[in-house]
Design a protein around this motif. Structure first.
Motif, PDB file in Angstrom:
ATOM      1  N   ALA A  29       8.562   8.910 -17.601  1.00  0.00           N
ATOM      2  CA  ALA A  29       9.535   8.974 -18.699  1.00  0.00           C
ATOM      3  C   ALA A  29       9.205  10.128 -19.644  1.00  0.00           C
ATOM      4  O   ALA A  29      10.108  10.858 -20.082  1.00  0.00           O
ATOM      5  N   THR A  66      14.142   8.948 -22.926  1.00  0.00           N
ATOM      6  CA  THR A  66      14.268   8.762 -21.491  1.00  0.00           C
ATOM      7  C   THR A  66      13.713   7.387 -21.144  1.00  0.00           C
ATOM      8  O   THR A  66      12.686   6.979 -21.675  1.00  0.00           O
ATOM      9  N   CYS A  68      12.847   4.816 -17.698  1.00  0.00           N
ATOM     10  CA  CYS A  68      12.761   4.657 -16.247  1.00  0.00           C
ATOM     11  C   CYS A  68      11.904   3.439 -15.942  1.00  0.00           C
ATOM     12  O   CYS A  68      11.281   2.857 -16.832  1.00  0.00           O
ATOM     13  N   LYS A  89       9.865   3.666 -21.957  1.00  0.00           N
ATOM     14  CA  LYS A  89      10.795   4.508 -22.710  1.00  0.00           C
ATOM     15  C   LYS A  89       9.978   5.532 -23.474  1.00  0.00           C
ATOM     16  O   LYS A  89       9.025   5.188 -24.170  1.00  0.00           O
TER      17      LYS A  89
END
Length: 109
Positions: A29, A66, A68, A89
């Motif tokens: 991320a 971001t 993931c 995050k």
């Protein structure tokens, strides 16, 4: 990762820990936030010296943050988190005059 371990003569497929998933998701991320590019895989070394290549999933990239995840694989010694998505995050925040370049915190869960 297709490594095996033998216990009492029985062959078991190795998995990886929830912590390894969290570390890999955090690394991925952060990298994707800085580069604004999707990663196909992320590499980490575990405390035991095992090299893992894991696949980020559920990727969301924008300028502010971001997100993931890494899918947990408990191998043949499954636990309650086996097959769960472990999320991270990374976000840019305004930290003027706080003296730190990188700030890591725990999330919900």
């Amino acid at each position: 990762m297709e490594e095996y371990v033998y216990i009492d003569g029985k062959k078991y497929r190795r998995g990886y820990t929830t912590g390894s998933c969290a570390a890999a998701a955090s690394k991925a991320a952060t990298y994707m936030l800085v580069t604004q590019r999707k990663l196909e895989s992320v590499n980490i070394d575990t405390p035991k010296g095992i090299y893992l290549t894991l696949k980020p999933e559920n990727i969301e990239i924008n300028k502010e943050y971001t997100i993931c995840s890494i899918k947990k694989d408990g191998g043949d010694d499954i636990d309650a988190t086996h097959t769960m998505d472990i999320f991270a995050k990374a976000e840019m925040i305004d930290r003027v005059n706080e003296g730190e370049d990188i700030y890591v915190t725990g999330g919900i869960g």
